[in-house]
Design a protein around this motif. Structure first.
Motif, PDB file in Angstrom:
ATOM      1  N   GLN A 110      -5.821 -11.925   0.915  1.00  0.00           N
ATOM      2  CA  GLN A 110      -5.559 -11.259   2.188  1.00  0.00           C
ATOM      3  C   GLN A 110      -4.807  -9.955   1.947  1.00  0.00           C
ATOM      4  O   GLN A 110      -3.904  -9.894   1.116  1.00  0.00           O
ATOM      5  N   LYS A 114     -10.624  -6.372   1.881  1.00  0.00           N
ATOM      6  CA  LYS A 114     -11.950  -6.954   1.632  1.00  0.00           C
ATOM      7  C   LYS A 114     -12.947  -6.676   2.757  1.00  0.00           C
ATOM      8  O   LYS A 114     -14.081  -6.278   2.505  1.00  0.00           O
ATOM      9  N   THR A 115     -12.531  -6.910   4.010  1.00  0.00           N
ATOM     10  CA  THR A 115     -13.449  -6.716   5.139  1.00  0.00           C
ATOM     11  C   THR A 115     -13.837  -5.249   5.281  1.00  0.00           C
ATOM     12  O   THR A 115     -15.016  -4.919   5.471  1.00  0.00           O
ATOM     13  N   ALA A 136     -20.141 -12.696   8.609  1.00  0.00           N
ATOM     14  CA  ALA A 136     -18.737 -13.030   8.901  1.00  0.00           C
ATOM     15  C   ALA A 136     -18.448 -14.478   8.525  1.00  0.00           C
ATOM     16  O   ALA A 136     -18.686 -15.394   9.309  1.00  0.00           O
ATOM     17  N   ASP A 138     -15.305 -15.325   7.258  1.00  0.00           N
ATOM     18  CA  ASP A 138     -13.859 -15.555   7.330  1.00  0.00           C
ATOM     19  C   ASP A 138     -13.554 -16.106   8.727  1.00  0.00           C
ATOM     20  O   ASP A 138     -13.397 -15.349   9.682  1.00  0.00           O
ATOM     21  N   ARG A 141      -8.819 -16.120   9.537  1.00  0.00           N
ATOM     22  CA  ARG A 141      -7.926 -15.010   9.906  1.00  0.00           C
ATOM     23  C   ARG A 141      -8.240 -14.552  11.327  1.00  0.00           C
ATOM     24  O   ARG A 141      -9.399 -14.243  11.633  1.00  0.00           O
ATOM     25  N   ALA A 144     -10.806 -11.538  12.315  1.00  0.00           N
ATOM     26  CA  ALA A 144     -11.586 -11.113  11.142  1.00  0.00           C
ATOM     27  C   ALA A 144     -13.042 -10.884  11.522  1.00  0.00           C
ATOM     28  O   ALA A 144     -13.668  -9.910  11.083  1.00  0.00           O
ATOM     29  N   GLN A 147     -13.297  -7.708  13.564  1.00  0.00           N
ATOM     30  CA  GLN A 147     -13.149  -6.525  12.695  1.00  0.00           C
ATOM     31  C   GLN A 147     -14.472  -6.169  12.029  1.00  0.00           C
ATOM     32  O   GLN A 147     -14.863  -5.001  11.969  1.00  0.00           O
ATOM     33  N   LEU A 148     -15.178  -7.189  11.547  1.00  0.00           N
ATOM     34  CA  LEU A 148     -16.461  -6.946  10.883  1.00  0.00           C
ATOM     35  C   LEU A 148     -17.502  -6.443  11.888  1.00  0.00           C
ATOM     36  O   LEU A 148     -18.309  -5.570  11.574  1.00  0.00           O
ATOM     37  N   ASP A 164     -16.182 -19.282  14.863  1.00  0.00           N
ATOM     38  CA  ASP A 164     -15.188 -19.805  13.917  1.00  0.00           C
ATOM     39  C   ASP A 164     -15.130 -21.328  13.899  1.00  0.00           C
ATOM     40  O   ASP A 164     -14.172 -21.922  13.404  1.00  0.00           O
ATOM     41  N   ASP A 190     -18.702 -11.607   3.786  1.00  0.00           N
ATOM     42  CA  ASP A 190     -17.254 -11.381   3.832  1.00  0.00           C
ATOM     43  C   ASP A 190     -16.565 -12.738   3.922  1.00  0.00           C
ATOM     44  O   ASP A 190     -16.646 -13.418   4.949  1.00  0.00           O
ATOM     45  N   ALA A 192     -13.244 -15.611   3.336  1.00  0.00           N
ATOM     46  CA  ALA A 192     -11.824 -15.704   3.684  1.00  0.00           C
ATOM     47  C   ALA A 192     -10.943 -15.377   2.487  1.00  0.00           C
ATOM     48  O   ALA A 192     -11.332 -15.571   1.340  1.00  0.00           O
TER      49      ALA A 192
END
Length: 456
Positions: A110, A114-115, A136, A138, A141, A144, A147-148, A164, A190, A192
């Motif tokens: 983290q 990475k993302t 996606a 992850d 988080r 996350a 964000q992607l 998720d 991507d 975690a």
């Protein structure tokens, strides 16, 4: 600026050597002591430094150097070659599957970036006419996945997500099937991260690897963490058999220890380096070019590639013609600022030009984004006619432009003066380039018929 401290120290060391007509064994030993200290201060792994210095010493204390007419230059050449080998020797290219899609799994702790790097890699692949799918995986988080998705929207690349509540292994498996059905030739997963390496993280990554059999397992490490980045890479490599490392935030690391150590310690090649926050600030890692940058010798190949991919050739030819004839307007000035922004930060461009980092004033040159925005505001406050005919800008017009752009009259006057000086300089320079005044041959004529300037 990446490697700033190391480059400065090494240039001082080699500058002393170059000034000598002959070198003794003691001269070489003294120089290598300073190189050793410079590398250790740059956070390069101790064992790597020890072996590196031993190799250089073995080659440098030989008849080819001590009896050379330019011994200092030969030592620099040896260091350049050994530094290139230390960082991998040659560029390690991204794998490509015989039958699409090529699957790339991104791993890392983290905070390593990475993302963001996943988005940057997708952008780089798009420039090469590929159709990447971002995945996606992850699910832990907060935000996350969002964000992607934002990164995907930014670069107009599809993002595959199942929320998720589904396991990352199932998401990765479904994403590969989706890519096959929709013509995506690259799948970038991507995964975690954790704050540290733990069994749970590694088990999940291993399950993804087992399920989708990625062609690339890339570890993203924060270059600014120096030796910690190298240790993280070593631990990940032992458990996952990485195919490559991506150095993020290399532009913020003035030391450069991670870039120099990681290949030697892990045996895993650096494939990419991120030199900025922008989405297109990811470069393939070329050990020879990076060695050249570290030694302050520039990197013209990367600069040329940047120019080719970002600058419109026809517009550049038209601009050159205008500059030669002193027809350059404020409209052209705005366009040039936009073109320059595409190439990246000016301090990084200067770093790529051989010898420029030694020039007075260049070392501390930084571009103030706020100042650039004020400059743009001044030009945009001009009428179309004023932009095209700067000679119209009298006192009352300048006062109006200052009010309209939120700047002082002094700032407006300063910009116009700089613009006029630039036009005069380019006019004089073009006279040197070709048939100067009164039929004079100019600089181009003196260099002979066969000579061509890069822009001529």
């Amino acid at each position: 600026m990446a490697f700033e401290g190391l480059t400065s120290r090494l240039q001082n060391v080699f500058g002393k050597l170059k000034g000598r007509g002959k070198l003794t064994e003691n001269d070489v030993n003294e120089a290598l002591r300073e190189v050793r200290l410079a590398l250790l201060e740059a956070d390069v792994n101790f064992k790597v430094v020890k072996e590196f210095i031993a190799k250089i010493k073995e080659r440098a204390i030989g008849q080819e150097v001590l009896k050379s007419f330019t011994p200092g230059m030969v030592v620099v050449e040896i260091v350049n070659k050994e530094l290139t080998e230390l960082m991998g020797g040659s560029q390690s290219k991204l794998a490509k599957a015989n039958k699409p899609p090529t699957v790339i799994m991104m791993a890392g702790l983290q905070g390593a970036g990475k993302t963001t790097t996943t988005g940057k890699l997708a952008k780089l692949l798009q420039k090469q006419n590929h159709r990447p799918l971002l995945v996606a995986c992850d699910i832990y988080r907060p935000a996350a996945i969002k964000q992607l998705q934002v990164l995907g929207e930014q670069i107009k690349a599809p993002v595959f997500t199942m929320g998720d509540q589904v396991s990352p292994v199932e998401i990765a498996k479904a994403a590969v099937a989706h890519a096959k059905d929709n013509g995506n030739d690259y799948v970038i997963i991507d995964t975690a991260g954790r704050l540290h390496i733990d069994e749970e993280l590694m088990d999940e990554l291993k399950r993804i690897v087992s399920e989708v059999q990625p062609h690339e397992i890339l570890l993203v490490v924060d270059a600014m963490t120096g030796q910690d980045a190298v240790n993280v890479a070593e631990n990940f490599h032992k458990q996952l058999e990485l195919t490559g490392v991506v150095l993020s935030k290399l532009d913020g690391d003035t030391r450069g220890g991670a870039a120099i150590s990681v290949k030697a310690v892990t045996g895993c090649p650096i494939k990419f380096a991120a030199l900025g926050e922008k989405i297109d600030a990811l470069e393939p890692f070329h050990p020879d070019r990076m060695a050249s940058r570290i030694l302050g010798m520039g990197d013209m190949m990367t600069l040329i590639e940047k120019a080719r991919s970002n600058i419109d050739e026809e517009k550049a030819k038209e601009m050159e013609k205008k500059l030669r004839n002193a027809e350059f307007t404020f409209e052209d000035f705005l366009e040039q600022m936009e073109q320059m922004k595409k190439l990246g930060p000016l301090d990084q461009l200067i770093e790529m030009i051989p010898g420029m980092n030694k020039m007075k004033g260049m070392k501390d040159l930084k571009i103030d984004d706020k100042k650039m925005a004020r400059t743009v505001a001044i030009v945009k406050s001009m009428t179309t006619e004023e932009k095209r005919k700067p000679e119209l800008l009298n006192a009352s017009r300048r006062k109006r432009i200052a009010l309209g752009s939120g700047n002082s009259i002094q700032e407006v006057n300063r910009l116009i003066k700089q613009f006029e000086d630039m036009r005069k300089m380019m006019k004089q320079f073009s006279g040197m380039m070709g048939g100067g005044p009164k039929g004079g041959k100019g600089l181009k004529g003196k260099l002979g018929k066969g000579f061509k300037f890069p822009f001529g």
